[in-house]
Design a protein around this motif. Structure first.
Motif, PDB file in Angstrom:
ATOM      1  N   UNK A 187       0.818  -1.214   0.000  1.00 26.77           N
ATOM      2  CA  UNK A 187       0.000   0.000   0.000  1.00 26.77           C
ATOM      3  C   UNK A 187       0.855   1.269   0.000  1.00 26.77           C
ATOM      4  N   UNK A 188       2.151   1.132   0.271  1.00 24.28           N
ATOM      5  CA  UNK A 188       3.008   2.310   0.394  1.00 24.28           C
ATOM      6  C   UNK A 188       4.230   2.228  -0.522  1.00 24.28           C
ATOM      7  N   UNK A 189       4.080   1.597  -1.644  1.00 21.36           N
ATOM      8  CA  UNK A 189       5.183   1.533  -2.601  1.00 21.36           C
ATOM      9  C   UNK A 189       5.350   2.891  -3.277  1.00 21.36           C
ATOM     10  N   UNK A 190       6.588   3.270  -3.610  1.00 19.37           N
ATOM     11  CA  UNK A 190       6.795   4.539  -4.320  1.00 19.37           C
ATOM     12  C   UNK A 190       6.053   4.549  -5.655  1.00 19.37           C
ATOM     13  N   UNK A 191       5.727   5.712  -6.119  1.00 13.46           N
ATOM     14  CA  UNK A 191       5.014   5.864  -7.387  1.00 13.46           C
ATOM     15  C   UNK A 191       5.844   5.304  -8.544  1.00 13.46           C
ATOM     16  N   UNK A 192       5.206   4.542  -9.403  1.00 16.81           N
ATOM     17  CA  UNK A 192       5.827   3.934 -10.593  1.00 16.81           C
ATOM     18  C   UNK A 192       7.074   3.117 -10.256  1.00 16.81           C
ATOM     19  N   UNK A 193       7.043   2.447  -9.134  1.00 17.64           N
ATOM     20  CA  UNK A 193       8.211   1.655  -8.730  1.00 17.64           C
ATOM     21  C   UNK A 193       8.128   0.199  -9.183  1.00 17.64           C
ATOM     22  N   UNK A 194       6.939  -0.257  -9.574  1.00 21.03           N
ATOM     23  CA  UNK A 194       6.754  -1.653  -9.977  1.00 21.03           C
ATOM     24  C   UNK A 194       6.810  -1.756 -11.500  1.00 21.03           C
ATOM     25  N   UNK A 195       7.760  -2.525 -12.008  1.00 19.71           N
ATOM     26  CA  UNK A 195       7.902  -2.739 -13.450  1.00 19.71           C
ATOM     27  C   UNK A 195       7.368  -4.132 -13.781  1.00 19.71           C
ATOM     28  N   UNK A 196       6.531  -4.203 -14.799  1.00 22.08           N
ATOM     29  CA  UNK A 196       5.936  -5.468 -15.209  1.00 22.08           C
ATOM     30  C   UNK A 196       6.137  -5.679 -16.709  1.00 22.08           C
ATOM     31  N   UNK A 197       5.748  -6.834 -17.192  1.00 20.77           N
ATOM     32  CA  UNK A 197       5.758  -7.080 -18.628  1.00 20.77           C
ATOM     33  C   UNK A 197       4.652  -6.256 -19.287  1.00 20.77           C
TER      34      UNK A 197
END
Length: 301
Positions: A187-197
């Motif tokens: 719930x508190x991940x930095x903005x645009x920190x998750x990269x996916x396919x």
């Protein structure tokens, strides 16, 4: 009137699907000129115009659409005849066309293929790697005999054999500046920190669902076209991602600074085989599924 050939029918089905001579010819692995000749010969034999041609577009006529629909039925019936004939042969012998998605192929095939060559030397296995949606279409069209995919995925007119669970792990650079991997909250991940396919790969949807990523602001607008590209970006600490157990246990992460961290037991995708309903080779396909299961158990033990 001469009857159309199977090749002509396959070409026309491809043209109906792609609505483009060049793309359809490429999908059929022939030159565009040879492809165009085959379509003209089909029109001549049937005595009907199947395609309206202009410099910039292709339009399938009403007669063409009817021909395409019946052509698919014809090819399915012929495929079924082949299945009946092959079902009387030794199990897993002769030609078998297997579709497999790219987030499974590099992790399963290196172990599977040598075992199949040893245990079933008369098997001729032809492989097609593509997205689940495209493989499903090819399966229903008779181009493929069965597909190895990740579930859940909405599929019609198929039988599914679940094989095993493939659990998700959070993956990041071991010295990541984006998060503290031992103490972070989805719930508190930095903005645009998750990269996916990128869109089209079911692993993207499975990761979003299984890892319960609700806040889309945390997902980067940049997406990877392959797992290798995805790992490279994470290794540069551009972002974090979610990989599955089969990727974690492979050579994909060798020579990287990436570490993985387990998620809860409900964060997984399921790997399974799918084939057309009513296939005469269902028992044979189930045998292949058993081989896949045995390989996974042996690798994990």
């Amino acid at each position: 009137m001469n009857s159309p050939t199977l090749k002509q029918l396959r070409y026309f089905i491809a043209l109906d699907k792609h609505q483009h001579f060049g793309n359809a010819a490429k999908a059929c692995f022939v030159s565009q000129s040879a492809f165009s000749v085959a379509i003209k010969e089909l029109e001549s034999q049937l005595g009907a115009q199947l395609v309206d041609r202009t410099n910039k577009s292709v339009t399938i006529t009403r007669s063409g659409r009817e021909v395409a629909n019946h052509a698919r039925l014809c090819l399915r019936d012929i495929e079924y005849l082949s299945e009946i004939a092959q079902s009387n042969q030794k199990p897993l012998s002769g030609q078998l066309n297997l579709g497999i998605i790219p987030t499974i192929a590099p992790f399963v095939l290196p172990d599977l293929l040598p075992r199949l060559r040893k245990d079933f030397p008369e098997l001729k296995l032809y492989l097609r790697e593509d997205t689940t949606r495209n493989l499903h279409e090819l399966l229903l069209e008779g181009e493929l005999d069965l597909i190895l995919i990740a579930l859940p995925f909405k599929l019609s007119n198929v039988e599914i054999m679940p094989l095993f669970k493939d659990r998700f792990y959070m993956a990041c650079h071991k010295n990541s500046k984006l998060i503290n991997p031992t103490n972070y909250s989805l719930k508190k991940l930095p903005k645009e920190s998750v990269i996916l396919l990128e869109d089209g790969h079911c692993l993207r949807d499975h990761a979003l669902s299984a890892c319960k990523i609700r806040n889309q602001d945390t997902v980067s607008r940049f997406a990877a076209s392959s797992l290798l590209t995805l790992v490279s970006m994470v290794d540069s600490d551009i972002g974090i991602t979610y990989l599955t157990e089969m990727a974690q246990n492979s050579s994909l992460l060798q020579n990287t600074e990436i570490q993985t961290y387990p998620l809860n037991k409900n964060s997984y995708r399921e790997i399974g085989l799918a084939w057309r309903k009513g296939s005469a080779r269902a028992e044979e396909f189930a045998l292949l599924g058993g081989c896949l299961r045995i390989g996974v158990v042996a690798r994990e033990s």
